[in-house]
Design an enzyme around this catalytic site. Structure first.
Site, PDB file in Angstrom:
ATOM      1  N   LYS A  35      14.349 -12.302  37.585  1.00 10.08           N
ATOM      2  CA  LYS A  35      13.043 -12.176  38.267  1.00 10.08           C
ATOM      3  C   LYS A  35      13.225 -12.389  39.766  1.00 10.08           C
ATOM      4  O   LYS A  35      14.289 -12.848  40.207  1.00 10.08           O
ATOM      5  CB  LYS A  35      12.054 -13.188  37.671  1.00 10.08           C
ATOM      6  CG  LYS A  35      12.460 -14.633  37.859  1.00 10.08           C
ATOM      7  CD  LYS A  35      11.586 -15.567  37.021  1.00 10.08           C
ATOM      8  CE  LYS A  35      12.028 -17.001  37.214  1.00 10.08           C
ATOM      9  NZ  LYS A  35      11.355 -17.919  36.290  1.00 10.08           N
ATOM     10  N   TYR A 253      11.637 -24.433  70.822  1.00 10.04           N
ATOM     11  CA  TYR A 253      10.182 -24.588  70.792  1.00 10.04           C
ATOM     12  C   TYR A 253       9.804 -26.035  70.480  1.00 10.04           C
ATOM     13  O   TYR A 253      10.405 -26.675  69.605  1.00 10.04           O
ATOM     14  CB  TYR A 253       9.582 -23.695  69.705  1.00 10.04           C
ATOM     15  CG  TYR A 253       9.547 -22.233  70.071  1.00 10.04           C
ATOM     16  CD1 TYR A 253       8.788 -21.777  71.134  1.00 10.04           C
ATOM     17  CD2 TYR A 253      10.276 -21.317  69.333  1.00 10.04           C
ATOM     18  CE1 TYR A 253       8.757 -20.434  71.459  1.00 10.04           C
ATOM     19  CE2 TYR A 253      10.241 -19.960  69.638  1.00 10.04           C
ATOM     20  CZ  TYR A 253       9.475 -19.531  70.704  1.00 10.04           C
ATOM     21  OH  TYR A 253       9.440 -18.198  71.019  1.00 10.04           O
TER      22      TYR A 253
HETATM   23  C1  LIG Z   1      12.473 -18.590  35.675  1.00  9.45           C
HETATM   24  C2  LIG Z   1      12.539 -18.863  34.224  1.00  9.45           C
HETATM   25  C3  LIG Z   1      13.745 -19.274  33.626  1.00  9.45           C
HETATM   26  C4  LIG Z   1      14.997 -19.585  34.416  1.00  9.45           C
HETATM   27  O1  LIG Z   1      14.873 -20.872  34.979  1.00  9.45           O
HETATM   28  P1  LIG Z   1      16.099 -21.534  35.790  1.00  9.45           P
HETATM   29  O2  LIG Z   1      15.621 -22.913  36.079  1.00  9.45           O
HETATM   30  O3  LIG Z   1      16.253 -20.736  37.040  1.00  9.45           O
HETATM   31  O4  LIG Z   1      17.268 -21.484  34.908  1.00  9.45           O
HETATM   32  C5  LIG Z   1      13.770 -19.419  32.259  1.00  9.45           C
HETATM   33  N1  LIG Z   1      12.655 -19.177  31.512  1.00  9.45           N
HETATM   34  C6  LIG Z   1      11.482 -18.802  32.054  1.00  9.45           C
HETATM   35  C7  LIG Z   1      10.299 -18.595  31.180  1.00  9.45           C
HETATM   36  C8  LIG Z   1      11.381 -18.646  33.428  1.00  9.45           C
HETATM   37  O5  LIG Z   1      10.222 -18.275  33.954  1.00  9.45           O
END
Ligand SMILES: *Cc1c(COP(=O)(O)O)cnc(C)c1O
Length: 356
Positions: A35, A253
């Site tokens: 994702k 800044y």
């Molecule tokens: C993002 C996500 C993961 C992965 O989580 P990590 O902490 O990056 O390993 C697993 N399951 C679901 C449902 C997620 O949304």
């Protein structure tokens, strides 16, 4: 020559991390979580680096369809399921698995006319209180889904809220899940990166590693290196300017850093418009030509400033790593008061990505 900033993508490190995770969860198959554009690394690049992955998990159906068109044949799970009844047809056509987390999803499945049934991951809420059916209603939902001709098979899924925090752990959620699903005799998918490393007993049938794949530690108190993980992305740039300061001079800044002695500073071509966190304070580590120095003053849109005082030989053109192979992203994230996930996802489109 163009602006010297670049992100280097190390496909071998990603493959190494995937294999390490498979070794940690030997009885499970692993859905590589891709994702947020593969945690900022580029979905297609990540998928190409994992030709033998057991499957992938993503949010956007458009990207999943594109992966199918590119010839990806492994299971692809849509982690939040579909957002309209119409999308179910694409899921059937392109053989996409979906999370089912609300009654609306079940109704859409019951009413749909599909070319073939879909694999579903029934998402149960065991305490995260984000998406999912109350765990105790699992049997009822399973019965209803098993009667639905559009459902090919069912995996039971849940997500841990505190698998990365040793003092909180997973036991309340895991016990609730087990109690609610006992006797259903269905495959399960529970573990994120933290649970894969900390709780081998929950590996189940499908693990869902995200951040660990990309070489970052899911734990605040354990380094990625100590887990055997390798950094996949290195954010690199160069010094493009040098200034000499006298005691009392300020930097950047807001003049938030004041030199207390004569200093020599380097201006690096990297700023918050590249995805470097603006909130990183003076003292945040930066790697330059084999050693560590520190950020000085406020990060601006296109530049940041580092201390070169101890190294008179470093000059314009010296190579800098903001995070990656030589400087763990977890350390930079901690210094900036955030987590590696946010830094990875924040890399902006203007930063060119090159393969190592
Ligand atoms: C993002 C996500 C993961 C992965 O989580 P990590 O902490 O990056 O390993 C697993 N399951 C679901 C449902 C997620 O949304």
């Amino acid at each position: 020559m163009s602006r010297p900033i670049e992100a280097l993508f190390n496909a071998a490190a990603l493959a190494h991390n995937y294999q390490l995770i498979q070794q940690r969860a030997p009885r499970a198959r692993a859905l590589a979580v891709i994702k947020a554009n593969g945690y900022g690394h580029g979905v297609e690049r990540v998928v190409a680096a994992l030709p033998d992955a057991d499957g992938f998990a993503i949010l956007e159906i458009e990207t999943a369809i594109q992966l199918r068109r590119n010839g990806i044949t492994q299971p692809i799970l849509l982690l939040e399921g579909v957002f309209s009844a119409a999308e179910l047809s694409d899921c059937a056509t392109y053989n996409l698995s979906i999370a089912v987390h609300s009654v609306l999803h079940i109704e859409w499945l019951e009413q749909a006319q599909l070319v073939r049934p879909i694999s579903i991951f029934l998402k149960l809420n065991t305490g995260m209180n984000r998406l999912g059916f109350p765990a105790e209603s699992a049997a009822q939902s399973v019965t209803r889904l098993q009667q639905c001709q559009n459902v090919a098979d069912i995996t039971l899924m849940m997500h841990f809220a505190t698998a990365d925090e040793p003092e909180l752990g997973i036991s309340a959620q895991w016990q609730r899940f087990q109690a609610a699903t006992a006797g259903l005799n269905l495959p399960i998918s529970t573990a994120n990166s933290a649970a894969i490393f900390a709780f081998p007993e929950v590996q189940g049938d499908w693990v869902r590693p995200g951040v660990a794949l990309y070489g970052s530690s899911p734990f605040a108190a354990k380094t990625a290196q100590s887990l055997g993980l390798q950094a996949v992305m290195s954010l690199r740039s160069q010094v493009i300017g040098v200034q000499t300061l006298s005691a009392g001079d300020t930097v950047g800044y807001g003049a938030t850093f004041t030199a207390d002695q004569d200093m020599r500073i380097g201006i690096v071509a990297c700023g918050y418009a590249d995805g470097y966190p603006r909130h990183a304070p003076t003292g945040t580590p930066v790697w330059i030509a084999g050693q560590r120095t520190r950020l000085l003053g406020r990060v601006s849109m296109d530049m940041l400033c580092i201390d070169l005082t101890p190294w008179p030989h470093l000059d314009i053109g010296s190579r800098v790593e903001l995070w990656g192979e030589h400087l763990p992203i977890d350390e930079v994230a901690a210094a900036a008061g955030t987590i590696s996930y946010e830094l990875m996802c924040a890399l902006t489109a203007r930063v060119p990505v090159h393969n190592v």
